[in-house]
Write a protein that holds these residues in place. Structure first.
Motif, PDB file in Angstrom:
ATOM      1  N   SER A 158       0.835  -1.206   0.000  1.00 16.29           N
ATOM      2  CA  SER A 158       0.000   0.000   0.000  1.00 16.29           C
ATOM      3  C   SER A 158       0.864   1.249   0.000  1.00 16.29           C
ATOM      4  N   PHE A 189       1.195   4.174  -2.924  1.00 14.78           N
ATOM      5  CA  PHE A 189       1.051   5.580  -2.544  1.00 14.78           C
ATOM      6  C   PHE A 189       2.190   6.423  -3.122  1.00 14.78           C
ATOM      7  N   GLU A 219       0.953   8.719  -8.682  1.00 14.33           N
ATOM      8  CA  GLU A 219       0.278   9.184  -7.470  1.00 14.33           C
ATOM      9  C   GLU A 219       0.949  10.440  -6.923  1.00 14.33           C
ATOM     10  N   ALA A 250      -0.782  14.144  -6.437  1.00  7.31           N
ATOM     11  CA  ALA A 250      -0.789  14.880  -5.171  1.00  7.31           C
ATOM     12  C   ALA A 250      -0.190  16.275  -5.346  1.00  7.31           C
ATOM     13  N   TYR A 267       5.052   7.702   5.470  1.00  5.23           N
ATOM     14  CA  TYR A 267       4.099   8.591   4.809  1.00  5.23           C
ATOM     15  C   TYR A 267       4.376  10.046   5.198  1.00  5.23           C
ATOM     16  N   ARG A 297     -12.837  11.103   8.187  1.00  8.75           N
ATOM     17  CA  ARG A 297     -12.819  10.274   6.985  1.00  8.75           C
ATOM     18  C   ARG A 297     -13.992   9.308   7.018  1.00  8.75           C
ATOM     19  N   SER A 327     -10.533   0.212   3.179  1.00 12.19           N
ATOM     20  CA  SER A 327      -9.756   1.425   2.903  1.00 12.19           C
ATOM     21  C   SER A 327      -9.408   2.216   4.159  1.00 12.19           C
ATOM     22  N   THR A 372      -5.776   2.896   4.338  1.00 16.20           N
ATOM     23  CA  THR A 372      -5.184   3.491   3.142  1.00 16.20           C
ATOM     24  C   THR A 372      -4.881   4.954   3.406  1.00 16.20           C
ATOM     25  N   SER A 413      -3.721   8.780   2.862  1.00 15.15           N
ATOM     26  CA  SER A 413      -3.842   9.771   1.804  1.00 15.15           C
ATOM     27  C   SER A 413      -3.182  11.054   2.266  1.00 15.15           C
ATOM     28  N   TRP A 446      -5.177  13.837   5.915  1.00 13.51           N
ATOM     29  CA  TRP A 446      -5.256  12.922   7.049  1.00 13.51           C
ATOM     30  C   TRP A 446      -5.631  13.698   8.300  1.00 13.51           C
ATOM     31  N   ASP A 505      -4.540  18.835   5.171  1.00 13.58           N
ATOM     32  CA  ASP A 505      -3.951  18.657   3.858  1.00 13.58           C
ATOM     33  C   ASP A 505      -2.440  18.686   4.078  1.00 13.58           C
TER      34      ASP A 505
END
Length: 413
Positions: A63, A67, A72, A76, A108, A382, A388, A391, A393, A396, A400
């Motif tokens: 995953s 990302f 991707e 972003a 992340y 969310r 998901s 998952t 993004s 979060w 942003d």
């Protein structure tokens, strides 16, 4: 006051020397938002994570690899474009303190900050293992796959370190930071906040959060057998990858609709989930199984559950006395509160700011938007389909992140 350098691998380094190195301008010029050198490195790193052997061993790393694919990343970064006479630049030096219980979250956070052109130092827990160690190996290996100039820029600006608890080190890194990112429980956030920041700097915090799931009785009835099985497998992924300790893993499930039909749907769902656990050959450690039973019987003693059902050591279902008895604390991997309500509106009064993710099955987009609108910011950041919840993004906890990791400069002639 020395730190172990985990990425790039190197000798122990003094904290003041580390800060000095990270403050220096790298060869080839300062990093910028969407810097091609960072993009090149991250895409090579992603390929390491997507290697079949790694992805099979640690599905959560697959995953992460998806990302960080080049497409991707471009998607972003495109969201940062402005046409109002403002220009986006890095914040500077970012100090990340991730949690030990979800051992890939630091990647992340770091990757998005690096994409924003920041120099970063990440404290990796000495208790990290498994997936986190594989990530560090992949990061170091990726340095050999990029252009030498790119490798020099990454080595000069990005560091992941491990050190024992130290007021001196945490204090020095905090004082040097332009932004401090703290993941973990409320206690971790408050403990780090005792170290002062520079006057211009600020914290980006991700404290204790809790999540739950909702399923439409009508949606379940209208779903095919394959869709129901897929829902159970998605719920398994949401809940068991990190032993239900992730902030976005559900700790209860609410069936929305007719009460009798909800009971039938809930029973079928539980059987399907037990089947997924058997197929995956899921193994619950003895200590976890004991924790689960202690927590379940404790909830019964507290009067918040009317019935407890165990499916082996892997799954415990607690029938709640009412929806408001929603458990928000971790009760042990595979322990879920269970209740039914007539409408989504019945859940609105019980939602609090601590609630982060709602996993959902069987609802329409308009129903979910109406639910989010009714919540009006009181909680829930969310609402995502089963499967998901984990998952990640670039948005979060309502932030942003790429925007948070950068700053705007307005220019007018």
């Amino acid at each position: 006051m020395s730190l172990t350098q985990r990425f790039p691998e190197g000798p122990a380094v003094d904290v003041d020397a580390l800060v000095g190195e990270l403050r220096a301008e790298p060869e080839g010029g300062r990093l910028k938002v969407g810097d091609p050198r960072v993009v090149e490195f991250l895409t090579k790193f992603a390929r390491k994570l997507l290697a079949p052997a790694t992805a099979r061993r640690f599905p959560e790393l697959a995953s992460l690899g998806f990302f960080l694919r080049k497409g991707e990343i471009a998607k972003a970064l495109s969201k940062l474009d402005t046409d109002d006479g403002s220009y986006r630049f890095p914040r500077g030096l970012v100090f990340h303190v991730p949690p030990a219980n979800v051992d890939t979250i630091f990647v992340y956070s770091w990757a998005l900050s690096a994409l924003a052109g920041n120099h970063n130092v990440v404290r990796v827990s000495s208790r990290s293992a498994g997936a986190a160690e594989t990530v560090l190996e992949a990061l170091n290996a990726a340095l050999s796959d990029v252009d030498p100039a790119t490798a020099k820029a990454i080595t000069a600006t990005q560091r992941m370190v491990t050190y024992d608890r130290s007021d001196a080190i945490s204090g020095a890194l905090s004082k040097a930071a332009d932004l401090r990112v703290i993941w973990g429980g409320d206690a971790s956030v408050n403990a780090l906040r005792k170290y002062p920041l520079a006057a211009h700097a600020r914290d980006l915090t991700f404290p204790d959060r809790s999540s739950f799931a909702i399923a439409s009785v009508t949606g379940w009835q209208n779903a095919s057998e394959a869709e129901r099985k897929a829902a159970a497998e998605g719920f398994y992924n949401d809940s068991y990858w990190f032993d239900q300790a992730a902030c976005s893993s559900p700790r209860a499930i609410f069936w929305v609709g007719d009460a009798e039909a909800a009971d039938r749907a809930g029973e079928e769902f539980r059987r399907l989930l037990a089947g997924v656990l058997a197929t995956k050959q899921h193994v619950t450690e003895p200590a976890m199984a004991v924790q689960k039973r202690v927590s379940a019987y404790g909830a019964a003693a507290d009067g918040v559950v009317t019935k407890i059902s165990f499916d082996g050591n892997d799954l415990a279902t607690l029938e709640l006395t009412e929806a408001a008895a929603l458990p928000r604390e971790w009760l042990g991997a595979g322990t879920f509160g269970h209740s039914s309500v007539k409408t989504l509106a019945d859940l609105v009064p019980i939602v609090v700011r601590k609630d982060q993710t709602v996993g959902q099955f069987g609802f329409t987009q308009s129903e979910l938007v109406e639910f989010a609108t009714a919540l009006a910011g009181r909680g829930v950041d969310r609402i995502v389909p089963f499967g998901s919840a984990l998952t990640f993004s670039a948005i979060w906890d309502g932030y942003d992140l790429l925007a948070e990791f950068s700053r705007l400069v307005t220019v007018q002639a």
